[in-house]
Design a protein around this motif. Structure first.
Motif, PDB file in Angstrom:
ATOM      1  N   VAL A   1      52.161 -29.819 -70.357  1.00 11.02           N
ATOM      2  CA  VAL A   1      53.512 -29.315 -70.565  1.00 11.02           C
ATOM      3  C   VAL A   1      53.570 -27.809 -70.289  1.00 11.02           C
ATOM      4  O   VAL A   1      54.577 -27.276 -69.850  1.00 11.02           O
ATOM      5  CB  VAL A   1      54.015 -29.683 -71.991  1.00 11.02           C
ATOM      6  N   ARG A   2      52.444 -27.127 -70.487  1.00 13.40           N
ATOM      7  CA  ARG A   2      52.443 -25.679 -70.280  1.00 13.40           C
ATOM      8  C   ARG A   2      52.360 -25.304 -68.807  1.00 13.40           C
ATOM      9  O   ARG A   2      52.697 -24.199 -68.428  1.00 13.40           O
ATOM     10  CB  ARG A   2      51.260 -25.051 -71.029  1.00 13.40           C
TER      11      ARG A   2
ATOM     12  N   ILE B   1      61.328 -32.197 -69.232  1.00  6.83           N
ATOM     13  CA  ILE B   1      61.656 -32.708 -70.566  1.00  6.83           C
ATOM     14  C   ILE B   1      62.981 -33.460 -70.569  1.00  6.83           C
ATOM     15  O   ILE B   1      63.137 -34.455 -71.284  1.00  6.83           O
ATOM     16  CB  ILE B   1      61.651 -31.545 -71.587  1.00  6.83           C
TER      17      ILE B   1
ATOM     18  N   THR C   1      55.329 -36.216 -66.503  1.00  5.66           N
ATOM     19  CA  THR C   1      56.445 -36.614 -67.356  1.00  5.66           C
ATOM     20  C   THR C   1      56.186 -37.993 -67.953  1.00  5.66           C
ATOM     21  O   THR C   1      56.500 -38.251 -69.119  1.00  5.66           O
ATOM     22  CB  THR C   1      57.767 -36.603 -66.562  1.00  5.66           C
TER      23      THR C   1
ATOM     24  N   ASP D   1      63.591 -22.702 -71.238  1.00  3.03           N
ATOM     25  CA  ASP D   1      62.915 -24.006 -71.165  1.00  3.03           C
ATOM     26  C   ASP D   1      61.409 -23.836 -71.311  1.00  3.03           C
ATOM     27  O   ASP D   1      60.730 -24.656 -71.928  1.00  3.03           O
ATOM     28  CB  ASP D   1      63.232 -24.689 -69.831  1.00  3.03           C
ATOM     29  N   GLN D   2      60.884 -22.742 -70.737  1.00  5.50           N
ATOM     30  CA  GLN D   2      59.428 -22.517 -70.809  1.00  5.50           C
ATOM     31  C   GLN D   2      58.964 -22.303 -72.241  1.00  5.50           C
ATOM     32  O   GLN D   2      57.926 -22.801 -72.652  1.00  5.50           O
ATOM     33  CB  GLN D   2      59.033 -21.305 -69.951  1.00  5.50           C
TER      34      GLN D   2
ATOM     35  N   GLU E   1      58.930 -25.576 -73.962  1.00  9.58           N
ATOM     36  CA  GLU E   1      57.791 -26.391 -73.528  1.00  9.58           C
ATOM     37  C   GLU E   1      56.492 -25.925 -74.185  1.00  9.58           C
ATOM     38  O   GLU E   1      55.645 -26.731 -74.566  1.00  9.58           O
ATOM     39  CB  GLU E   1      57.674 -26.353 -71.997  1.00  9.58           C
TER      40      GLU E   1
ATOM     41  N   SER F   1      62.619 -31.275 -80.270  1.00  9.23           N
ATOM     42  CA  SER F   1      63.475 -31.226 -79.084  1.00  9.23           C
ATOM     43  C   SER F   1      64.945 -31.294 -79.486  1.00  9.23           C
ATOM     44  O   SER F   1      65.788 -30.598 -78.902  1.00  9.23           O
ATOM     45  CB  SER F   1      63.159 -32.384 -78.138  1.00  9.23           C
TER      46      SER F   1
END
Lengths: 280, 121
Positions: free
Chosen positions: A69-70, A76, A203, B6-7, B10, B93
């Protein structure tokens, strides 16, 4: 002499480590071989095997997603939207599992194994023709970018309704068989929704944990999740998958993937045979 | 209130997942090691399906069992932590989409969270 609890746990731990390692390295996923390994090789009842496998799927998915995810590949929004389909599917699949005979589950499992093995070795089709992006995808702001050596690369998402429907199917299989259904998820995203491969796989990994969690609740309450069995599996698959995903970078995996998918295919035929002859 | 990119979201999601999985694995390890020490020489019973007893299949039963420091109860708490990890990710989220006033995804995420809570309850 049959193994005692300590020997049995060590065997399961070793098998799970290998499954996690090869699954991550080849992209087939470790969860898919845990259940055949437990049922065919170690004689575990398929219901215990599926419950334990599903728990291990949450572990590997969450562990890998934390790393991916990083890097900025996973999307998302796409993941969350499609999780609506996969979680409902997983609930349906988990309830179905308590209705259907174990023989039928074994046969379905075998078919999925053979199909996964076939799919992972098929060449990927050419890049998508320039179709207009799906209106729903634009409205839900699913289109995104992913990092490449030449800077961020934009992509558009297509055929959202078809992808969403297939995701429900992936969820059902996940809940019914205790697997991550990564192959079906990537099929939906990569081939149908035309999302770039790296975005699809990361994903998908991200979604697998949520999908599996939806099914696991049902299994837990039905008493399918045995802590003594799940323990060596979780503790084996997790470091195995981490080691496998570390090696993925730069490793030449084509031959390994071919060998592993032949093993998966053989396990598939074995599951079908044992299911049909009532020996599972 | 400053907006999250968004980063940033995440990165926080990644941290939730990493902490959840690590914690769960540690609890499973402690319970599992205790179980193996106590039951090493027993015969495994997984060939015949009998279903878990109620103290290992309900939330209250598992917690009660772990509080009595029963090894399998502790393992089961670890597995519950594992199940809770993706649920926590979805809950976070939802919070992040709320902060961004992204109502379409607030709705989408709320549905997913609803299914999970229904399943795990």
């Amino acid at each position: 002499m049959p193994p005692n609890v300590l020997e049995f746990s060590l065997l399961v731990w070793l098998g799970s480590f290998a499954a996690g390692f090869l699954g991550a390295l080849t992209g087939l996923g470790g969860g898919v071989v845990i259940t055949p390994l437990l049922t065919i090789v170690l004689g575990v009842d398929i219901r215990y095997a599926i419950g334990a496998s599903l728990v291990s799927v949450i572990a590997t998915s969450s562990g890998a997603a934390a790393a991916y995810v990083r890097e900025g590949y996973s999307n998302i929004r796409i993941g969350m939207f499609l999780e609506v389909a996969t979680t409902f599917g997983a609930l349906a699949g988990a309830f179905l599992a308590t209705w259907v005979s174990t023989a039928a589950i074994a046969v379905v499992f075998g078919v999925v194994l053979i199909y996964s093995a076939y799919l992972s070795n098929r060449p990927r089709p050419d890049p998508a023709p320039d179709e207009p992006p799906d209106r729903l995808a634009t409205a839900l702001r699913m289109n995104g970018t992913y990092p490449t050596a030449a800077g961020p690369q934009a992509y558009h998402v297509r055929h959202v309704p078809a992808g969403f429907s297939l995701m429900f199917g992936a969820g059902v299989l996940s809940g019914l068989l205790g697997i991550g259904s990564g192959a079906v998820k990537v099929l939906a995203m990569d081939r149908i929704m035309r999302i770039p491969f790296k975005v699809s796989t990361t994903t998908s990994n991200f979604m697998i944990g949520v999908t599996a969690a939806a099914g696991t609740g049902v299994y837990l309450r039905r008493g399918y999740i045995d802590p003594g069995l799940a323990m060596p599996i979780v503790l084996g698959v997790l470091p195995g998958a981490l080691a496998g995903s570390r090696m993925l970078i730069g490793a030449r995996i084509r031959v390994l993937r071919l060998i592993f998918s032949i093993v998966v295919g053989i396990l598939g035929f074995e599951m079908i045979y044992k299911g049909l002859t009532g020996r599972l | 209130m400053r907006d999250w990119t968004d980063q940033q979201v995440e990165r926080m999601v990644g941290n939730i997942l990493r902490i959840g999985v690590t914690l769960a694995a540690l609890v499973v390890l402690v319970g599992g090691a205790t179980y193996l020490v106590q039951h090493a020489a027993d015969a495994p019973h997984y060939g015949v399906f009998s279903g878990e007893k109620s103290n290992l299949r309900t939330l209250s039963g598992i917690i009660a069992s772990a509080r009595e420091l029963r090894s399998l109860g502790i393992v089961q708490v670890g597995l519950l932590l594992l199940i809770a990890t993706p649920v926590a990710r979805v809950a976070f989220s939802l919070f992040a989409f709320l902060r961004k006033r992204d109502w379409a995804y607030v709705a989408v995420t709320a549905i997913v969270l609803g299914v999970l809570v229904y399943s795990v309850r």
